[in-house]
Design an enzyme around this catalytic site. Structure first.
Site, PDB file in Angstrom:
ATOM      1  N   GLY A  69      -4.470   2.562   0.150  1.00  0.00           N
ATOM      2  CA  GLY A  69      -4.454   2.223  -1.439  1.00  0.00           C
ATOM      3  C   GLY A  69      -5.151   0.818  -1.411  1.00  0.00           C
ATOM      4  N   ASP A  70      -4.838  -0.239  -0.600  1.00  0.00           N
ATOM      5  CA  ASP A  70      -5.367  -1.239  -0.810  1.00  0.00           C
ATOM      6  C   ASP A  70      -7.025  -1.408  -0.894  1.00  0.00           C
ATOM      7  OD1 ASP A  70      -3.506  -3.826  -0.018  1.00  0.00           O
ATOM      8  OD2 ASP A  70      -2.780  -2.123   0.807  1.00  0.00           O
ATOM      9  N   MET A  71      -7.689  -0.446   0.019  1.00  0.00           N
ATOM     10  CA  MET A  71      -8.892  -0.474   0.115  1.00  0.00           C
ATOM     11  C   MET A  71      -9.815   0.413  -0.852  1.00  0.00           C
ATOM     12  SD  MET A  71      -9.315  -0.569   4.243  1.00  0.00           S
ATOM     13  CE  MET A  71      -7.780   0.395   4.548  1.00  0.00           C
ATOM     14  N   ALA A 106       0.844  -1.153  -0.127  1.00  0.00           N
ATOM     15  CA  ALA A 106      -0.132  -0.115   0.020  1.00  0.00           C
ATOM     16  C   ALA A 106       0.962   1.452   0.072  1.00  0.00           C
ATOM     17  CB  ALA A 106      -1.029  -0.030   1.299  1.00  0.00           C
ATOM     18  N   ALA A 142      -9.782  -2.214  -3.513  1.00  0.00           N
ATOM     19  CA  ALA A 142     -10.970  -2.967  -3.358  1.00  0.00           C
ATOM     20  C   ALA A 142     -12.166  -2.290  -3.654  1.00  0.00           C
ATOM     21  CB  ALA A 142     -10.812  -3.264  -1.794  1.00  0.00           C
TER      22      ALA A 142
END
Length: 767
Positions: free
Chosen positions: A543-545, A515, A548
């Protein structure tokens, strides 16, 4: 898909994302909307038609009747499309999918409270995670709180369309900006739930992974050494090659637990290694060695990124007074439209006939029949791990999808196996808080994909699934005989979402990312710097979410269209798309005049101030002159109550100092309520404990529901953001134990009997 856009900045991003899906979006300007800069107007509203003249309630009703989706946002009391008959909140336009984004939701004791991005980030717990120890909290740059709310609004719109296909009716969908943020903190709240503690401001040092921003010889890089053992051993080998590993080659540092406890020393050695090299060379070598290191890019430099350029990520915006071939803006998270996307500046349209399309989308044929949740009957093969993929699939699970999560003790998901990610010291692989929160509602199947029998079972499972989501490196799925073409043969109409760090193609396609490296590449990290200092970076996996949410949107877009496809989702592109108008500002020569974190170009005062108690803070935003006069009179501030924005800006330091002194003697919760009564957006900067234990509004809305876990017992989880009135989501089951549902799933879906299961176990395929 016709979309009627009645948003303010709380949900600008939601309407923009629907433009990126090819929707026919008509915007009706809100009364007294603040003027946007040229870059802001082009970024948020390009590709739309805009009705600027005052629109009567009857004309608005006609437009809503012609639309598939109505997306509306703002303070609850200013919404034009909701009714509150007999205490119940309903839509004026029941035939439409009516998505409403408000600061705190349409129910609960704070539903009438106001918030801008800063106040929403504070109330949702995100602002608490940014900044230096002892200094004021600060949220991520570029309005990430309201962008998250907008992303959930776009997801809500598609969920509503899918539900309408099944049931033939619209519904009101409630999205709270506070909850959109509170569901996006990584360990911010769940550390309190599972361990009775919460992360705090560290100046950019991650609490649970060994990643941070390091100063290079000529700039900054983001990187670290968490993840698989190889991340450490290959970094150590890199440093040892040049004789700069110092004492880290000693055997004791090979133990991850010892290394984690000695992280401060390890970071010092790594920092000395980094400081001797240029940022570009470190990033290049990191990619060559498949290590997660990236140069910290600026927004102005983003268009020079060869990976983004090669993949046609950037959009071109055409309009009056612009160059003939337009100007460059960040594009969209995935290529729903052919790239490079070309948009025109927002164009005026008459209220009587504003649409481009001849008719609304209407109800689609071929629906699966009515169900309690929009995605009931949709089966998803989940080949993801860590955060981005699991966050996407848990969202699909909330709305009815059957998630078959493939795991193995041979493919070690750090959220199960890394001690630092279990949150509770005595937790094991099955009851670590991180895994438990982000994998609820899924069925767990253990398959050893290092064996041919395990791979064969995987291929057979894929043939029974409507959606496959994976975040392997490019090419892995194809090597297993599961390329998109092969999947489409096994399951005609299948949806494959590939969530590689930077995408399936391009010169950096094999880059390994975390991330923090994605934030660095995207330009976001560079804007976390305080004046005169280096960037701090973020300390949670935003950044991951963001990626997602983009993956969920991609799946829903194809499900709503009734077709399959391969979505090449670059997490870098999803993050770069959240930079707002930053690239356009650079190209148009516009610069934000904000000189300190938490200040705002159009609001003064606007910031975070200390309140009574140890490390307690309040965020507030004054939107206009009238609110300023009320605040100044109430607080006895020294500047004239009649001062306009420019006068206030000239005295901003003085106003901030006076406000800080006044707030510091007050109780934060009581003060927030007081200020909201004056029309000033305000909220306490919430910690993870505040959100879970003391926030009466989140409690009233049931945002932390309890599930019974077989090892932990009753445990709270972060709740559902998209609240659908007609087809509500649900948390139905806790996260699976490793391989908990292997036998049941293989018997039910593949008709395997006990003898066949025993043979697979003997072959090492089910472990």
């Amino acid at each position: 898909m016709r979309v009627l856009d009645l948003t303010d900045d709380l949900a600008f991003n939601g309407a923009r994302l629907l433009v990126g899906l090819g929707a026919d979006v008509v915007r009706v300007e809100r009364p007294r909307s603040p003027a946007l800069s040229r870059a802001e107007a082009l970024h948020w509203h390009a590709g739309k038609r805009v009705v600027s003249a005052p629109v009567s309630p009857a004309a608005l009703d006609r437009l809503a009747e012609q639309a598939d989706v109505v997306m509306e946002s703002g303070p609850f009391g200013e919404l034009r499309g909701v009714r509150t008959d007999s205490g119940a909140v309903t839509s004026r336009w029941p035939r439409a999918v009516h998505v409403v984004v408000t600061p705190f939701g349409t129910t609960g004791p704070r539903r009438d409270w106001r918030a801008d991005d800063l106040v929403a980030a504070a109330a949702g717990g995100m602002a608490w995670l940014g900044g230096k120890p002892g200094g004021p909290p600060k949220p991520p740059p570029r309005e990430q709180a309201t962008q998250l709310a907008g992303a959930h609004a776009a997801i809500a719109a598609l969920l509503g369309l899918i539900a309408r296909d099944r049931m033939g009716q619209g519904q009101l969908i409630d999205v709270s900006a506070q909850e959109a943020v509170a569901a996006t903190l990584e360990t911010g709240a769940i550390a309190w739930i599972h361990a009775g503690r919460y992360p705090s401001r560290t100046g950019g040092v991650y609490e649970h992974v060994a990643h941070r921003v390091f100063r290079a010889a000529d700039g900054h890089v983001a990187g670290g050494y968490s993840g698989s053992d190889r991340m450490w051993t290959d970094l150590l080998a890199w440093m040892a090659e040049s004789g700069e590993a110092e004492d880290l080659t000693e055997e004791k540092w090979s133990d991850p637990v010892f290394r984690w406890r000695g992280r401060e020393h390890v970071d010092e050695v790594v920092a000395r290694f980094v400081a001797r090299r240029s940022a570009a060379s470190l990033a290049e070598q990191g990619r060559a060695r498949a290590l997660p290191w990236a140069e910290v890019s600026t927004a102005a430099g983003l268009t020079g990124n060869p990976q983004l350029a090669e993949r046609g990520f950037f959009a071109r915006v055409l309009g009056a007074g612009l160059p003939e071939d337009g100007v460059t803006d960040v594009g969209f998270p995935f290529a729903a439209l052919p790239r490079p996307v070309r948009l025109t500046e927002p164009r005026p349209a008459p209220a009587e006939a504003p649409w481009r399309s001849e008719r609304p989308r209407g109800r689609r044929d071929g629906a699966r029949g009515p169900g309690a949740r929009p995605l009931d009957g949709l089966r998803v093969l989940d080949l993801t791990w860590v955060l981005a993929g699991p966050y996407a699939t848990k969202t699909l699970a909330e709305h009815g999808a059957d998630i078959i999560k493939i795991e193995s003790r041979h493919r070690r998901d750090p959220t199960r196996f890394a001690p630092s990610m279990r949150l509770r010291p005595d937790a094991g692989i099955d009851d670590g808080g991180y895994f438990v929160n982000f994998n609820r509602g899924k069925r767990g199947v253990a398959l050893n994909l290092r064996t041919e029998p395990g791979l064969e079972v995987l291929r057979r499972l894929a043939a029974e699934c409507d959606v496959v989501i994976e975040n392997f490196s490019p090419g892995v799925l194809a090597r297993w005989g599961l390329s998109y073409d092969r999947l489409a043969e096994l399951r005609p109409g299948v949806i494959l979402v590939s969530m590689a760090g930077v995408g399936q193609s391009g010169p950096w396609r094999n880059a390994v990312t975390f991330a923090d490296t994605l934030a660095a590449m995207s330009g976001l990290t560079s804007e976390t710097a305080d004046p005169g200092e280096g960037p701090e970076g973020l300390t949670f996996g935003l950044g991951d979410m963001v990626a997602a949410n983009s993956a969920v949107l991609a799946v829903l877009d194809l499900v709503a269209a009734g077709r399959g496809g391969h979505v090449d989702l670059s997490q870098l592109e999803a993050m770069a798309a959240s930079m707002g108008p930053a690239v356009l500002e650079a190209e148009l020569g516009e610069r934000r005049t904000v000189t300190r974190p938490n200040r705002h170009p159009r609001m003064v005062p606007h910031g975070v101030y200390p309140v009574r108690g140890d490390d307690r803070w309040i965020a507030l935003a004054v939107p206009g002159d009238e609110e300023w006069r009320r605040l100044a009179a109430h607080a006895g501030l020294p500047r004239p109550a009649s001062a306009d924005l420019e006068e206030r800006r000239r005295h901003e330091d003085e106003i901030d100092a006076a406000l800080a002194a006044w707030c510091s003697a007050r109780d934060g919760e009581a003060l927030a309520a007081e200020l909201q009564g004056l029309g000033v957006a305000a909220a306490v900067v919430a910690t993870g404990r505040d959100l879970v234990e003391t926030d009466e509004h989140l409690a009233a809305r049931g945002f932390y529901p309890v599930l019974e876990h077989p090892l932990i017992g009753p445990v709270r989880h972060e709740g559902i953001v998209v609240r659908m009135s007609g087809t509500p989501g649900a948390l139905t089951a806790p996260a699976p134990l490793l391989g908990e549902h292997t036998d049941r799933v293989l018997k039910d879906l593949l008709d395997l009997d006990d003898e066949e299961l025993a043979r697979l176990r003997d072959a090492g395929a089910l472990e």
